[in-house]
Write an enzyme that holds these catalytic residues in place. Structure first.
Site, mmCIF file in Angstrom:
data_model
loop_
_atom_site.group_PDB
_atom_site.id
_atom_site.type_symbol
_atom_site.label_atom_id
_atom_site.label_comp_id
_atom_site.label_asym_id
_atom_site.label_seq_id
_atom_site.Cartn_x
_atom_site.Cartn_y
_atom_site.Cartn_z
ATOM 1 N N ASP A 154 9.352 -5.828 -8.026
ATOM 2 C CA ASP A 154 10.488 -6.714 -7.725
ATOM 3 C C ASP A 154 11.667 -6.418 -8.659
ATOM 4 O O ASP A 154 12.830 -6.469 -8.258
ATOM 5 C CB ASP A 154 10.055 -8.181 -7.860
ATOM 6 C CG ASP A 154 8.909 -8.512 -6.922
ATOM 7 O OD1 ASP A 154 8.949 -8.082 -5.765
ATOM 8 O OD2 ASP A 154 7.960 -9.188 -7.364
ATOM 9 N N HIS A 183 5.173 -13.270 -6.419
ATOM 10 C CA HIS A 183 5.390 -11.990 -5.741
ATOM 11 C C HIS A 183 5.075 -12.133 -4.255
ATOM 12 O O HIS A 183 4.075 -11.631 -3.761
ATOM 13 C CB HIS A 183 4.524 -10.888 -6.374
ATOM 14 C CG HIS A 183 4.650 -9.588 -5.635
ATOM 15 N ND1 HIS A 183 5.810 -8.832 -5.654
ATOM 16 C CD2 HIS A 183 3.799 -8.935 -4.822
ATOM 17 C CE1 HIS A 183 5.649 -7.772 -4.888
ATOM 18 N NE2 HIS A 183 4.437 -7.804 -4.356
HETATM 19 P P1 NAD Z 1 -4.897 1.482 0.272
HETATM 20 O O1 NAD Z 1 -5.714 0.958 1.387
HETATM 21 O O2 NAD Z 1 -4.148 2.742 0.474
HETATM 22 O O3 NAD Z 1 -5.810 1.680 -1.018
HETATM 23 C C1 NAD Z 1 -6.677 0.691 -1.481
HETATM 24 C C2 NAD Z 1 -7.871 1.362 -2.094
HETATM 25 O O4 NAD Z 1 -8.743 0.343 -2.591
HETATM 26 C C3 NAD Z 1 -8.694 2.204 -1.091
HETATM 27 O O5 NAD Z 1 -8.862 3.514 -1.588
HETATM 28 C C4 NAD Z 1 -10.012 1.454 -1.004
HETATM 29 O O6 NAD Z 1 -11.123 2.294 -0.791
HETATM 30 C C5 NAD Z 1 -10.063 0.788 -2.381
HETATM 31 N N1 NAD Z 1 -10.996 -0.315 -2.476
HETATM 32 C C6 NAD Z 1 -11.339 -1.256 -1.561
HETATM 33 N N2 NAD Z 1 -12.260 -2.097 -2.060
HETATM 34 C C7 NAD Z 1 -12.492 -1.691 -3.338
HETATM 35 C C8 NAD Z 1 -13.347 -2.156 -4.371
HETATM 36 N N3 NAD Z 1 -14.143 -3.211 -4.199
HETATM 37 N N4 NAD Z 1 -13.326 -1.493 -5.543
HETATM 38 C C9 NAD Z 1 -12.531 -0.414 -5.717
HETATM 39 N N5 NAD Z 1 -11.704 0.063 -4.770
HETATM 40 C C10 NAD Z 1 -11.694 -0.554 -3.600
HETATM 41 O O7 NAD Z 1 -3.897 0.314 -0.172
HETATM 42 P P2 NAD Z 1 -2.608 0.420 -1.123
HETATM 43 O O8 NAD Z 1 -1.418 0.686 -0.298
HETATM 44 O O9 NAD Z 1 -2.915 1.321 -2.261
HETATM 45 O O10 NAD Z 1 -2.490 -1.117 -1.627
HETATM 46 C C11 NAD Z 1 -3.468 -1.672 -2.451
HETATM 47 C C12 NAD Z 1 -3.153 -3.130 -2.733
HETATM 48 O O11 NAD Z 1 -1.954 -3.235 -3.515
HETATM 49 C C13 NAD Z 1 -2.897 -3.975 -1.473
HETATM 50 O O12 NAD Z 1 -3.504 -5.229 -1.619
HETATM 51 C C14 NAD Z 1 -1.387 -4.133 -1.462
HETATM 52 O O13 NAD Z 1 -0.968 -5.277 -0.769
HETATM 53 C C15 NAD Z 1 -1.091 -4.219 -2.934
HETATM 54 N N6 NAD Z 1 0.298 -3.961 -3.335
HETATM 55 C C16 NAD Z 1 0.813 -4.703 -4.350
HETATM 56 C C17 NAD Z 1 2.103 -4.482 -4.785
HETATM 57 C C18 NAD Z 1 2.671 -5.299 -5.907
HETATM 58 O O14 NAD Z 1 3.891 -5.280 -6.099
HETATM 59 N N7 NAD Z 1 1.870 -6.006 -6.701
HETATM 60 C C19 NAD Z 1 2.878 -3.487 -4.186
HETATM 61 C C20 NAD Z 1 2.327 -2.734 -3.165
HETATM 62 C C21 NAD Z 1 1.027 -2.981 -2.723
HETATM 63 C C1 LMR Z 2 5.489 -5.017 -1.915
HETATM 64 O O1 LMR Z 2 6.218 -5.882 -2.397
HETATM 65 O O2 LMR Z 2 5.928 -3.940 -1.486
HETATM 66 C C2 LMR Z 2 4.002 -5.235 -1.913
HETATM 67 O O3 LMR Z 2 3.671 -6.526 -2.297
HETATM 68 C C3 LMR Z 2 3.330 -4.831 -0.640
HETATM 69 C C4 LMR Z 2 3.657 -5.724 0.522
HETATM 70 O O4 LMR Z 2 2.726 -6.171 1.183
HETATM 71 O O5 LMR Z 2 4.842 -5.932 0.812
#
Ligand code: NAD
Ligand code: LMR
Length: 333
Positions: A154, A183
């Site tokens: 953010d 967030h």
């Molecule tokens: P993705 O599906 O590409 O990757 C997630 C990974 O987690 C996969 O490789 C999966 O196998 C693994 N996984 C699932 N269960 C697991 C477990 N119990 N232990 C270990 N690994 C496990 O998803 P992504 O795009 O990398 O996003 C991951 C998370 O981050 C999502 O929840 C997304 O919403 C979040 N996210 C948060 C922010 C933020 O600003 N905080 C920003 C973007 C995404």
């Molecule tokens: C973001 O802000 O990009 C992440 O929290 C992923 C989402 O679900 O938007």
């Protein structure tokens, strides 16, 4: 310099892979364990193990006590594990799956790396951080100075979008804008009035800018059209977070970052409740870092009338998300 061990949980995913790449380049790190439930993590680890940096990179799945080996001795654990959004979903729609993943990983951290600094990326952050905190509390190892909800994306977006609005798209690194609250959509409260350097943005331009920061995640989800959410910008933000924390804990700096933290047991936490006029346990705020993690929570500072309105809109949703996370964390142990 003493080199430390970092662990990335969810390291094979869209965020996990580039975040592992960036983490392996941090000069404080001597070992990075990449943990994922998907065996493709071994390929990611093999790939990154050829970098000619200081870090030794190893991959783990659940087999052969993988979580135990990945976490044992880790001083910092970053968690981008779990499912991402598809178009039409809210972050809260991810709770059902991601809350259990977070509870299980928090249990593993409590067992194998109880002193580690924890950075929670998995959504919905407003609820998954309370799941972590309640799990760690139940295991008797919760340290409020060391648990962070990673809201750095953010902050990154705010700098970039403000620079664009003022017609200086190349100057994003020069703009620092606090983003407080949580967030998720309306709980994301950009405090443009405190921008450094200050900016003169008002009226519809301001509300469009604020809306873009609040819903920047949706912009990426829509553009990826079913292939997930922000990954590369999140890895960049996650790396900024990790670098700032490690430079303070192991490098003697006292950096200030913004993060979603548990207020009640942190110095300066109570003052936030008075400032925002509500007794919320979790809030994204500026925190001063030191050797132990969060040294103190810094005041929110003055808000414009417009920002006070954003805060009032944010609090009910934030509160509900916290209650949901706390409830799950308490009930599932
Ligand atoms: P993705 O599906 O590409 O990757 C997630 C990974 O987690 C996969 O490789 C999966 O196998 C693994 N996984 C699932 N269960 C697991 C477990 N119990 N232990 C270990 N690994 C496990 O998803 P992504 O795009 O990398 O996003 C991951 C998370 O981050 C999502 O929840 C997304 O919403 C979040 N996210 C948060 C922010 C933020 O600003 N905080 C920003 C973007 C995404
Ligand atoms: C973001 O802000 O990009 C992440 O929290 C992923 C989402 O679900 O938007």
């Amino acid at each position: 310099m003493t080199l430390i061990k970092a662990a990335i949980c969810g390291a094979g995913g869209g965020i996990g892979q580039p975040l592992s790449l960036l983490t392996a380049q941090n000069p404080h790190i001597g070992e990075v364990s990449l943990f994922d439930v998907a065996p493709s993590v071994f390929g990611v680890a093999a790939d990154l193990s050829h970098l000619d940096g200081t870090a030794v990179v190893k991959g783990y799945t659940k087999d052969n006590d993988g979580l135990k080996h990945a976490l044992s001795g880790a001083q910092i654990v970053i968690i981008p594990a779990g499912v991402p959004r598809k178009p039409g979903m809210t972050r809260d729609d991810l709770f059902k799956i991601n809350a259990s993943i977070c509870r299980d990983l928090a249990t593993g951290i409590a067992d194998y790396a109880p002193d580690a600094i924890i950075g929670v990326v998995s959504n919905p952050v407003n609820s998954t951080v309370p799941v972590f905190v309640e799990t760690l509390k139940a295991k008797g190892v919760f340290n409020p100075r060391k648990v962070f909800g990673v809201t750095t994306l953010d902050i990154v977006r705010a700098s970039k979008f403000v620079a664009e609005v003022v017609g200086k798209p190349n100057d994003a690194p020069q703009y620092t804008i606090p983003v407080i609250g949580g967030h998720s959509g309306k709980t994301i409260i950009p405090v443009i009035s405190q921008s450094k350097p200050s900016v003169d943005i008002s009226g519809e331009t301001l509300s469009t800018l604020v809306n873009r920061i609040q819903f920047g995640g949706d912009e990426v989800v829509k553009a990826k059209d079913g292939a997930g959410s922000a990954t590369l910008s999140m890895a960049y933000a996650g790396s900024k977070f990790l670098n700032a924390v490690l430079d303070s804990v192991y490098g003697g700096k006292s950096n200030v970052i913004q993060s979603y933290v548990y207020l009640p047991e942190l110095p300066g936490g109570d003052a936030i409740k008075s400032e925002i006029g509500k007794d919320v346990a979790y809030f994204s705020v500026s925190v001063q870092l030191g050797k132990q993690g969060v040294e103190k929570v810094l005041p929110v500072g003055p808000l414009s009338d417009y920002e006070k309105g954003l805060l009032q809109e944010a609090l009910p949703e934030l509160d509900a998300s916290i209650v949901k996370g706390v409830g799950f964390g308490k009930s599932s142990l």
